[in-house]
Design a protein around this motif. Structure first.
Motif, PDB file in Angstrom:
ATOM      1  N   TYR A 214       4.550  15.915  -1.776  1.00  0.00           N
ATOM      2  CA  TYR A 214       4.629  15.558  -3.193  1.00  0.00           C
ATOM      3  C   TYR A 214       5.899  14.753  -3.481  1.00  0.00           C
ATOM      4  O   TYR A 214       5.863  13.778  -4.251  1.00  0.00           O
ATOM      5  CB  TYR A 214       4.613  16.827  -4.032  1.00  0.00           C
ATOM      6  N   THR A 215       7.001  15.146  -2.864  1.00  0.00           N
ATOM      7  CA  THR A 215       8.280  14.494  -3.148  1.00  0.00           C
ATOM      8  C   THR A 215       8.342  13.088  -2.581  1.00  0.00           C
ATOM      9  O   THR A 215       8.826  12.153  -3.243  1.00  0.00           O
ATOM     10  CB  THR A 215       9.430  15.339  -2.586  1.00  0.00           C
ATOM     11  N   TYR A 216       7.839  12.897  -1.359  1.00  0.00           N
ATOM     12  CA  TYR A 216       8.047  11.621  -0.660  1.00  0.00           C
ATOM     13  C   TYR A 216       6.826  10.719  -0.636  1.00  0.00           C
ATOM     14  O   TYR A 216       6.904   9.622  -0.068  1.00  0.00           O
ATOM     15  CB  TYR A 216       8.512  11.898   0.777  1.00  0.00           C
ATOM     16  N   LEU A 217       5.708  11.139  -1.236  1.00  0.00           N
ATOM     17  CA  LEU A 217       4.523  10.282  -1.254  1.00  0.00           C
ATOM     18  C   LEU A 217       4.776   8.926  -1.917  1.00  0.00           C
ATOM     19  O   LEU A 217       4.301   7.903  -1.406  1.00  0.00           O
ATOM     20  CB  LEU A 217       3.372  11.011  -1.958  1.00  0.00           C
ATOM     21  N   PRO A 218       5.511   8.835  -3.035  1.00  0.00           N
ATOM     22  CA  PRO A 218       5.768   7.498  -3.604  1.00  0.00           C
ATOM     23  C   PRO A 218       6.501   6.560  -2.653  1.00  0.00           C
ATOM     24  O   PRO A 218       6.295   5.340  -2.726  1.00  0.00           O
ATOM     25  CB  PRO A 218       6.616   7.808  -4.845  1.00  0.00           C
ATOM     26  N   PHE A 219       7.337   7.096  -1.757  1.00  0.00           N
ATOM     27  CA  PHE A 219       8.042   6.240  -0.811  1.00  0.00           C
ATOM     28  C   PHE A 219       7.097   5.620   0.217  1.00  0.00           C
ATOM     29  O   PHE A 219       7.456   4.642   0.873  1.00  0.00           O
ATOM     30  CB  PHE A 219       9.123   7.044  -0.079  1.00  0.00           C
ATOM     31  N   MET A 220       5.916   6.201   0.374  1.00  0.00           N
ATOM     32  CA  MET A 220       4.900   5.610   1.241  1.00  0.00           C
ATOM     33  C   MET A 220       4.026   4.636   0.466  1.00  0.00           C
ATOM     34  O   MET A 220       3.653   3.573   0.981  1.00  0.00           O
ATOM     35  CB  MET A 220       4.030   6.711   1.860  1.00  0.00           C
ATOM     36  N   VAL A 221       3.702   4.987  -0.773  1.00  0.00           N
ATOM     37  CA  VAL A 221       2.775   4.161  -1.559  1.00  0.00           C
ATOM     38  C   VAL A 221       3.393   2.806  -1.904  1.00  0.00           C
ATOM     39  O   VAL A 221       2.735   1.759  -1.782  1.00  0.00           O
ATOM     40  CB  VAL A 221       2.358   4.908  -2.838  1.00  0.00           C
ATOM     41  N   LEU A 222       4.640   2.794  -2.318  1.00  0.00           N
ATOM     42  CA  LEU A 222       5.242   1.553  -2.815  1.00  0.00           C
ATOM     43  C   LEU A 222       5.374   0.474  -1.734  1.00  0.00           C
ATOM     44  O   LEU A 222       5.005  -0.683  -1.972  1.00  0.00           O
ATOM     45  CB  LEU A 222       6.595   1.859  -3.463  1.00  0.00           C
ATOM     46  N   PRO A 223       5.898   0.767  -0.518  1.00  0.00           N
ATOM     47  CA  PRO A 223       5.920  -0.294   0.503  1.00  0.00           C
ATOM     48  C   PRO A 223       4.524  -0.749   0.914  1.00  0.00           C
ATOM     49  O   PRO A 223       4.320  -1.940   1.192  1.00  0.00           O
ATOM     50  CB  PRO A 223       6.662   0.356   1.673  1.00  0.00           C
ATOM     51  N   LEU A 224       3.569   0.188   0.971  1.00  0.00           N
ATOM     52  CA  LEU A 224       2.205  -0.204   1.319  1.00  0.00           C
ATOM     53  C   LEU A 224       1.615  -1.113   0.249  1.00  0.00           C
ATOM     54  O   LEU A 224       0.945  -2.114   0.564  1.00  0.00           O
ATOM     55  CB  LEU A 224       1.339   1.041   1.489  1.00  0.00           C
ATOM     56  N   TYR A 225       1.850  -0.790  -1.015  1.00  0.00           N
ATOM     57  CA  TYR A 225       1.345  -1.655  -2.089  1.00  0.00           C
ATOM     58  C   TYR A 225       1.978  -3.046  -2.013  1.00  0.00           C
ATOM     59  O   TYR A 225       1.285  -4.055  -2.183  1.00  0.00           O
ATOM     60  CB  TYR A 225       1.630  -1.024  -3.448  1.00  0.00           C
ATOM     61  N   ALA A 226       3.292  -3.084  -1.749  1.00  0.00           N
ATOM     62  CA  ALA A 226       3.961  -4.384  -1.670  1.00  0.00           C
ATOM     63  C   ALA A 226       3.371  -5.247  -0.562  1.00  0.00           C
ATOM     64  O   ALA A 226       3.276  -6.478  -0.702  1.00  0.00           O
ATOM     65  CB  ALA A 226       5.462  -4.177  -1.441  1.00  0.00           C
ATOM     66  N   ARG A 227       2.940  -4.619   0.518  1.00  0.00           N
ATOM     67  CA  ARG A 227       2.339  -5.377   1.617  1.00  0.00           C
ATOM     68  C   ARG A 227       0.886  -5.725   1.323  1.00  0.00           C
ATOM     69  O   ARG A 227       0.450  -6.873   1.517  1.00  0.00           O
ATOM     70  CB  ARG A 227       2.426  -4.565   2.906  1.00  0.00           C
ATOM     71  N   LEU A 228       0.107  -4.753   0.855  1.00  0.00           N
ATOM     72  CA  LEU A 228      -1.321  -4.980   0.623  1.00  0.00           C
ATOM     73  C   LEU A 228      -1.567  -5.970  -0.513  1.00  0.00           C
ATOM     74  O   LEU A 228      -2.566  -6.699  -0.495  1.00  0.00           O
ATOM     75  CB  LEU A 228      -2.009  -3.652   0.317  1.00  0.00           C
ATOM     76  N   SER A 229      -0.678  -5.997  -1.491  1.00  0.00           N
ATOM     77  CA  SER A 229      -0.871  -6.919  -2.622  1.00  0.00           C
ATOM     78  C   SER A 229      -0.676  -8.372  -2.215  1.00  0.00           C
ATOM     79  O   SER A 229      -1.092  -9.273  -2.956  1.00  0.00           O
ATOM     80  CB  SER A 229       0.094  -6.559  -3.754  1.00  0.00           C
ATOM     81  N   ARG A 230      -0.040  -8.611  -1.066  1.00  0.00           N
ATOM     82  CA  ARG A 230       0.187  -9.984  -0.603  1.00  0.00           C
ATOM     83  C   ARG A 230      -0.871 -10.459   0.393  1.00  0.00           C
ATOM     84  O   ARG A 230      -0.787 -11.595   0.869  1.00  0.00           O
ATOM     85  CB  ARG A 230       1.577 -10.104   0.024  1.00  0.00           C
ATOM     86  N   LEU A 231      -1.836  -9.608   0.737  1.00  0.00           N
ATOM     87  CA  LEU A 231      -2.877 -10.031   1.665  1.00  0.00           C
ATOM     88  C   LEU A 231      -3.791 -11.058   1.011  1.00  0.00           C
ATOM     89  O   LEU A 231      -4.135 -10.943  -0.165  1.00  0.00           O
ATOM     90  CB  LEU A 231      -3.702  -8.823   2.132  1.00  0.00           C
ATOM     91  N   ASP A 232      -4.187 -12.049   1.780  1.00  0.00           N
ATOM     92  CA  ASP A 232      -5.064 -13.106   1.270  1.00  0.00           C
ATOM     93  C   ASP A 232      -6.499 -12.580   1.204  1.00  0.00           C
ATOM     94  O   ASP A 232      -7.083 -12.228   2.240  1.00  0.00           O
ATOM     95  CB  ASP A 232      -4.987 -14.316   2.195  1.00  0.00           C
ATOM     96  N   PRO A 233      -7.092 -12.491   0.021  1.00  0.00           N
ATOM     97  CA  PRO A 233      -8.481 -11.995  -0.061  1.00  0.00           C
ATOM     98  C   PRO A 233      -9.462 -12.842   0.732  1.00  0.00           C
ATOM     99  O   PRO A 233     -10.528 -12.353   1.126  1.00  0.00           O
ATOM    100  CB  PRO A 233      -8.788 -12.050  -1.562  1.00  0.00           C
ATOM    101  N   ALA A 234      -9.109 -14.095   0.988  1.00  0.00           N
ATOM    102  CA  ALA A 234     -10.024 -14.962   1.736  1.00  0.00           C
ATOM    103  C   ALA A 234     -10.258 -14.443   3.148  1.00  0.00           C
ATOM    104  O   ALA A 234     -11.329 -14.669   3.727  1.00  0.00           O
ATOM    105  CB  ALA A 234      -9.471 -16.383   1.777  1.00  0.00           C
ATOM    106  N   LEU A 235      -9.270 -13.751   3.718  1.00  0.00           N
ATOM    107  CA  LEU A 235      -9.442 -13.211   5.066  1.00  0.00           C
ATOM    108  C   LEU A 235     -10.524 -12.134   5.082  1.00  0.00           C
ATOM    109  O   LEU A 235     -11.379 -12.107   5.982  1.00  0.00           O
ATOM    110  CB  LEU A 235      -8.117 -12.641   5.563  1.00  0.00           C
ATOM    111  N   MET A 236     -10.496 -11.218   4.092  1.00  0.00           N
ATOM    112  CA  MET A 236     -11.532 -10.191   4.020  1.00  0.00           C
ATOM    113  C   MET A 236     -12.898 -10.807   3.709  1.00  0.00           C
ATOM    114  O   MET A 236     -13.916 -10.384   4.272  1.00  0.00           O
ATOM    115  CB  MET A 236     -11.168  -9.161   2.955  1.00  0.00           C
TER     116      MET A 236
END
Length: 279
Positions: free
Chosen positions: A158-180
């Motif tokens: 519960y305490t450290y879950l946001p520290f995993m979500v935020l870097p993953l979001y920063a990376r996933l939000s930059r993926l090019d949808p055209a690749l998928m």
């Protein structure tokens, strides 16, 4: 060399030199003090050590089951907690990254909302929820949950879950949808698109999130002490006991050195594996 290029070089040295000096003062100097005390001998007085050079403390930490088991137990708890945060955080980050733009900021705000309240207040709230007469115990119908390993893992995740979500979001939000879209047009099912496109491209975010969770979790003291009970003898609790209860600063410093070796070795190995997987 012209006068302008010389001034540029001096300016660059000044800009780079100040952070280096700052890091030496805040990281190098404390580490040097800890190493100095780790090689010292215990003594009665203030401070409670006698400077010298001896490997007895480091050998004691490496050979005594108390310290070795505490370090291995902390390594296991941090590893399991990091894995749980990854399994829970990846779908959350992916859902936020794929949400409509007008919903992304509110969802990110919901992830960071726990940081707006005090850490101890949140842990005390979990004590009430996990107590024998608490809401979670009544809903799940379990006999006892507080002061167990399960309660400790709940608190850490519960305490450290946001520290995993935020870097993953920063990376996933930059993926090019055209690749998928290209992978789907070529006939790849959604699970193959995830395994062959999304997951490899998100490895830097996974590595960053894992480091942000693993490093503080392995030295966690408050959560195991309040939720895990006396049987949760992790390295953070051992450090506290040696420093403040036993006043054995050399042994405590040796434990801290062992913890530092693990903190440098495990993430370094993980980053090397990530680089090999990306090739």
């Amino acid at each position: 060399m012209s006068r302008s290029s010389g001034s540029l070089s001096h300016g660059r040295l000044l800009v780079l030199g100040l952070p280096v000096v700052w890091l030496i003062l805040l990281l190098g100097a404390p580490l040097g003090i800890v190493l100095l005390i780790a090689f010292a001998a215990p003594a009665n007085g203030v401070p409670p050590y006698s400077l010298g050079f001896s490997l007895d403390n480091l050998w004691l930490v490496a050979s005594d089951p108390l310290y070795r088991d505490a370090l291995l137990r902390s390594l296991r708890v941090a590893g399991i907690s990091t894995a749980i945060c990854l399994v829970m955080g990846f779908p959350m980050a992916l859902a936020i990254a794929r949400a409509e733009p007008r919903w992304q900021n509110p969802l990110l705000l919901a992830v960071m909302l726990p940081f707006w309240t005090g850490f101890l207040m949140r842990i005390n709230a979990w004590i009430g929820l996990l107590a024998d007469d608490g809401l979670i115990v009544r809903v799940l119908g379990v006999a006892h949950l507080l002061y167990t390993d399960a309660a400790m893992y709940i608190g850490i995740v519960y305490t450290y879950l946001p520290f995993m979500v935020l870097p993953l979001y920063a990376r996933l939000s930059r993926l090019d949808p055209a690749l998928m879209e290209a992978a789907a047009d070529l006939g790849a099912p959604p699970w193959r698109v995830f395994l062959r496109v999304i997951l490899p491209l998100s490895l830097p975010g996974i590595a960053a999130g894992a480091a942000l969770v693993f490093v503080p979790a392995i030295g966690e003291y408050v959560i195991p002490a309040l939720l895990g009970g006396p049987q949760a003898q992790l390295v953070g609790m051992v450090l506290w006991q040696e420093f403040f209860a036993n006043r054995d600063w050399p042994t405590a410093s040796a434990v801290a050195v062992g913890l530092l070796v693990v903190l440098v070795g495990v993430p370094g190995t993980a980053l090397r594996l990530v680089r090999l997987m990306r090739r």
